[in-house]
Scaffold this motif. Structure first.
Motif, short mmCIF file in Angstrom:
data_model
loop_
_atom_site.label_atom_id
_atom_site.label_comp_id
_atom_site.label_asym_id
_atom_site.label_seq_id
_atom_site.Cartn_x
_atom_site.Cartn_y
_atom_site.Cartn_z
N ALA A 59 -1.74 -5.13 9.16
CA ALA A 59 -3.48 -6.01 8.34
C ALA A 59 -3.42 -6.83 9.00
N ASP A 60 -2.32 -7.94 9.79
CA ASP A 60 -3.09 -9.20 10.89
C ASP A 60 -2.83 -8.82 11.84
N ARG A 61 -3.13 -7.50 11.62
CA ARG A 61 -2.81 -6.67 13.64
C ARG A 61 -4.63 -6.47 13.84
N PHE A 62 -4.67 -5.56 13.15
CA PHE A 62 -6.53 -4.70 12.76
C PHE A 62 -6.96 -5.60 11.65
N GLY A 63 -6.79 -5.77 10.92
CA GLY A 63 -7.79 -6.60 9.73
C GLY A 63 -7.10 -5.35 8.98
N SER A 64 -7.33 -6.10 7.05
CA SER A 64 -6.93 -5.32 5.64
C SER A 64 -8.23 -4.77 5.71
N VAL A 65 -9.13 -4.45 5.94
CA VAL A 65 -10.25 -3.13 5.69
C VAL A 65 -9.23 -2.31 6.25
N VAL A 66 -9.64 -2.22 7.22
CA VAL A 66 -8.87 -0.81 8.03
C VAL A 66 -6.94 -0.18 7.63
N VAL A 67 -7.06 -1.15 7.22
CA VAL A 67 -5.62 -1.03 6.68
C VAL A 67 -5.61 -0.14 5.05
N LEU A 68 -5.88 -1.02 4.39
CA LEU A 68 -6.11 -0.38 3.46
C LEU A 68 -7.26 0.63 3.18
N GLY A 69 -8.05 0.94 3.59
CA GLY A 69 -8.33 2.07 4.15
C GLY A 69 -7.91 3.20 4.43
N ALA A 70 -7.42 3.26 5.49
CA ALA A 70 -6.64 3.56 5.79
C ALA A 70 -5.87 4.85 4.96
N GLY A 71 -5.00 3.75 4.51
CA GLY A 71 -3.96 4.21 3.10
C GLY A 71 -4.63 4.78 2.37
N SER A 72 -5.87 4.31 1.60
CA SER A 72 -6.13 5.05 0.63
C SER A 72 -6.32 6.12 0.59
N VAL A 73 -7.56 6.28 1.76
CA VAL A 73 -7.23 7.75 2.36
C VAL A 73 -6.44 8.73 2.05
N LEU A 74 -5.38 7.87 2.91
CA LEU A 74 -3.82 9.08 2.97
C LEU A 74 -3.08 9.63 1.69
N ALA A 75 -3.55 8.37 0.64
CA ALA A 75 -2.74 8.84 -0.73
C ALA A 75 -3.61 9.58 -1.56
N ALA A 76 -4.99 9.61 -0.65
CA ALA A 76 -5.77 10.50 -1.32
C ALA A 76 -5.73 11.91 -0.73
#
Length: 403
Positions: free
Chosen positions: A72-89
């Motif tokens: 998140a520090d490198r690529f941004g919070s939205v990118v990491v949260l969005g990717a993690g949520s899709v993976l969990a889905a």
């Protein structure tokens, strides 16, 4: 007027959407234990096997706290949260159809990996999106998560009485969660970037990130390390108390299982206090509220031990409510304080490192208390947990006085 009102409501889209993602993460995690008996019957596996797989989910979740914050520090919070949520889905949807046991294991581990980003990165994002109302916002965030734990068992019961969609009826819980996750994630990645574009300034356009040694340097600060110790002590005490409180009430206080479970439920019924303590911390400061809530939790747990011999559910219930108010009230203020003292450039990774430490402490304490309960008894074990809360309170008071 209507357009103006919508505009004011629109300011809260980041907290609502981020909190809903965290709600879904807690919902899916707490949906597994009520289904263990049914899953064990379907696959013919023992509770030990199911417990090991569930521990794997939690372990993957814990291990990914620091990497997700670093990303998140490198690529941004939205990118990491969005990717993690899709993976969990994806993990949840994999459980929505009848499949071999290996698919169940893979799906659970995928859920653990995807949800590993939700808390650490969510706190980072919201503290930047609402810098003037961090305590209040994180109070909402943590309350949504608590509600996910409350909703999961009820949803399991509800879907168990309905026909299955693509497989057995219990799988509909994960189908609904996976579909909801994708819908909310889509809204999140569309709406939230505009909300934090001016405040989420930790990322750089070239994707540069702070070196790992900058994260480690924070722990050389005595005040920061002292507060990390506070968080570890709290996690150690609360997780073990949470794991063994019903058994403690039946074995030591002599309560009926139904009464013990009812009092145990009171521990979570007061979770809405997070909204109040988060709001108050914005007004009074984080450290005074941290000292107060930890002191309240220590008083509650100590009172449970002192009142055990009475076997009276009324005063024991009052003590448990006190423990719950302090424990739940502490959490959003803890996150708000950490985000106020950690430099913005390393906020995600540093918070992830702290959460990894406290989760390891929280994961180890039930095993220790279980051992002590068999060797020394539950009484000494719960006094140890109370002592951990007392020490955490004392350290937080010292930090407050020398602030």
């Amino acid at each position: 007027m209507d357009r103006s009102a919508l505009g004011r409501l629109g300011r809260f889209d980041a907290v609502v959407l981020t909190s809903t993602l965290w709600f879904l993460g807690k919902f899916v995690r707490f949906a597994f234990p009520p289904l263990f008996e049914r899953i064990g019957g379907v696959y013919g596996v023992s509770p030990a096997v199911l417990g090991s797989v569930f521990s794997g989910l939690l372990l993957v979740y814990a291990v990914l706290q620091f990497p997700s914050g670093l990303l998140a520090d490198r690529f941004g919070s939205v990118v990491v949260l969005g990717a993690g949520s899709v993976l969990a889905a994806v993990g949840a949807l994999a459980l929505a159809v009848d499949a071999p046991f290996a698919v169940l294991v893979a799906g659970m581990l995928t859920i653990g990996a995807g949800t590993g980003a939700l808390k650490t990165v969510g706190v980072r994002l919201l503290s930047r999106a609402y810098p003037g109302r961090t305590g209040r916002t994180l109070g909402v965030f943590d309350t949504f998560g608590s509600l996910g734990g409350v909703a999961a068992p009820a949803a399991v019961v509800a879907f168990a009485g309905l026909p299955g969609v693509f497989g057995s009826e219990w799988r509909t819980t994960f189908l609904a969660a996976g579909v909801a996750w994708l819908i909310v994630t889509t809204a999140f990645v569309v709406r939230v970037p505009a909300r934090i574009s001016e405040t989420d300034d930790g990322e750089t356009s070239d994707g540069a990130s702070a070196p790992v040694r900058e994260y480690a340097s924070l722990f050389r600060n005595p005040r920061f390390s002292a507060f990390v110790a506070v968080t570890v002590l709290f996690s150690f005490a609360f997780n073990a108390a949470f794991a063994f409180l019903p058994l403690y009430l039946t074995r030591e206080a002599g309560l009926e299982p139904a009464t013990a479970n009812l009092l145990f439920g009171a521990l979570f019924a007061v979770s809405l206090v997070q909204l109040l303590t988060g709001e108050l911390s914005d007004r009074t400061g984080e450290l005074p509220m941290i000292a107060f809530t930890l002191g309240l939790a220590a008083t509650g747990l100590g009172s449970v031990v002192l009142l055990t011999d009475t076997g009276d559910p009324v005063p024991l219930g009052a003590a448990i409510v006190c423990l719950g108010l302090g424990s739940h009230g502490y959490r959003p203020v803890r996150s708000a304080y950490l985000m106020s003292v950690i430099p913005a450039s390393v906020a995600g990774g540093s918070l992830g490192a702290v959460r990894t430490l406290l989760m390891i402490a929280g994961a180890s304490s039930p095993a220790l208390v279980g051992f002590l309960s068999e060797t020394a008894g539950f009484g000494p074990a719960f006094w140890l947990l109370t002592a951990a809360l007392v020490v955490a309170t004392a350290v937080s008071v010292a930090l407050w006085l020398v602030e």
